[in-house]
Design an enzyme around this catalytic site. Structure first.
Site, mmCIF file in Angstrom:
data_model
loop_
_atom_site.group_PDB
_atom_site.id
_atom_site.type_symbol
_atom_site.label_atom_id
_atom_site.label_comp_id
_atom_site.label_asym_id
_atom_site.label_seq_id
_atom_site.Cartn_x
_atom_site.Cartn_y
_atom_site.Cartn_z
ATOM 1 C CE LYS A 15 -4.414 -1.633 0.871
ATOM 2 N NZ LYS A 15 -4.727 -2.431 2.068
ATOM 3 C CE LYS A 55 -6.962 -15.119 -5.506
ATOM 4 N NZ LYS A 55 -7.243 -15.172 -4.099
ATOM 5 C CE LYS A 114 -13.072 -6.275 -2.892
ATOM 6 N NZ LYS A 114 -14.127 -6.504 -1.917
#
Ligand code: TRP
Length: 332
Positions: free
Chosen positions: A113, A195, A198
């Site tokens: 992050k 996979k 989002k």
């Protein structure tokens, strides 16, 4: 017998997709029968990225609606919003005294992050695992159903709990990852790579909010080829993935029929994808419709979340009283 306590936080950003459903939601729904479950919408955690205040409420309510639509029953689990339980932030403060800068800086999710948002490496981001530990320990949870990506956070929660115990005495049991064994399903993306997710390849991810035609379009675009030319050939991974998706939403005999067709070189991928698309549409539609119905019934959602918060606060208050006392905050 008293049921074991389970806690899990649900991110309040983004829409749920089939990966979330088969990876997490379905297990939550099973757990609600056998455990004393506290599930909450993690709205404080979302503040690390300074979301627009206008969006917060809709995000929280939508996530709650989606989870109920997937089968979480507010009469069986305690479903609440994190910020409705201020005891969590008090415990967060206490646990911050047990958390060291060095170990927090080493956490891979923090480093990632910090790399992605170099202008906003705030203390909340650094202490994200401490808040998560507070979420868990506030109810004295012993089991936490989390994916692989959260296991290190959970290990830190155990460390904070243990440090608290050796300094002050036992208030918190060690929270362990809830192991679903082989039920932990990875739902492959429709583009044959990785996979469903989002953040990546949203066109290859089926969201529970997707309209019928959107689902059909996404499925029909999935990668296939000319089909096998030799009996019982090895299946390319993108075809294997389509079969994995069929396993989730199609009847067993439908899957078997297409497998036989593959092995005998009579398979028509166009037909197979049409079948998969229709079964997915039929799977997603009731969830989508229930979500919309709930989201439109704000009074009901408010009632559910307020009642959830009340129940959560009973447990949270008891833990905080104990923690205050053992720390010595016990003056009157
Ligand atoms: N960090 C979790 C995630 O990103 C969400 C979360 C917050 C959580 N607090 C939690 C999960 C406590 C389990 C327990 O998905």
């Amino acid at each position: 017998m008293k049921k074991e306590i389970v806690v899990s936080g649900i991110r309040s950003t983004g829409y749920l997709h089939l990966g979330n459903y088969f990876g997490a939601m379905r297990n939550y729904v099973k757990m609600q029968e056998d455990y004393d479950c506290y599930f909450f919408v993690a709205d404080y955690h979302s503040l690390t990225t300074h979301p627009d205040p206008k969006d917060l409420k809709a995000n929280v309510f939508r996530v709650a609606a989606e989870n109920i639509a997937c089968g979480l029953d507010p009469n069986k689990v305690t479903l609440y919003v994190q910020s409705d339980v201020p005891e969590v932030t008090e415990l967060y403060l206490m646990l911050n005294m047990m958390a060291y800068k060095g170990e927090l800086e080493k956490v891979p999710t923090f480093k990632e992050k910090a790399r992605n948002q170099p202008d906003n490496v705030n203390a909340g981001l650094l202490t994200y695992p401490v808040l998560m530990a507070a979420d868990i320990l506030i109810h004295k949870a012993v089991k936490v159903p989390v994916g692989k990506d959260q296991e290190q956070h959970l290990e830190m929660a155990r460390n904070f709990a243990n440090r608290f115990t050796s300094r002050y005495g036992e208030v918190f049991p060690e929270p362990m990852p809830f192991n679903f064994g082989n039920q932990l399903i990875k739902v492959p993306s429709l583009d044959g790579a990785g996979k469903m997710s989002k953040s990546e390849n949203v066109n290859a991810t089926i969201f529970l909010a997707d309209e019928d035609d959107v689902i059909r379009k996404k499925v029909m675009k999935a990668k296939t080829d000319q089909g096998p030319t030799e009996h019982n050939s090895e299946m390319p991974d993108y075809i294997q993935n389509l079969f994995l998706l069929m396993d989730l939403v199609c009847a067993q005999e439908t899957v078997d029929q297409y497998k036989t067709a593959f092995n005998t070189c009579t398979i028509r991928y166009g037909d197979m994808k049409k079948q998969l698309a229709e079964d997915m549409v039929n799977f997603v539609r009731p969830i989508r419709e229930k979500t919309i119905e709930l989201h439109n019934n704000e009074a009901l959602l408010q009632k559910i979340l307020k009642e959830g918060a009340e129940k959560a606060r009973v447990s949270a208050r008891a833990t905080i009283e104990e923690a205050r006392k053992i720390i010595g905050i016990n003056y009157y």
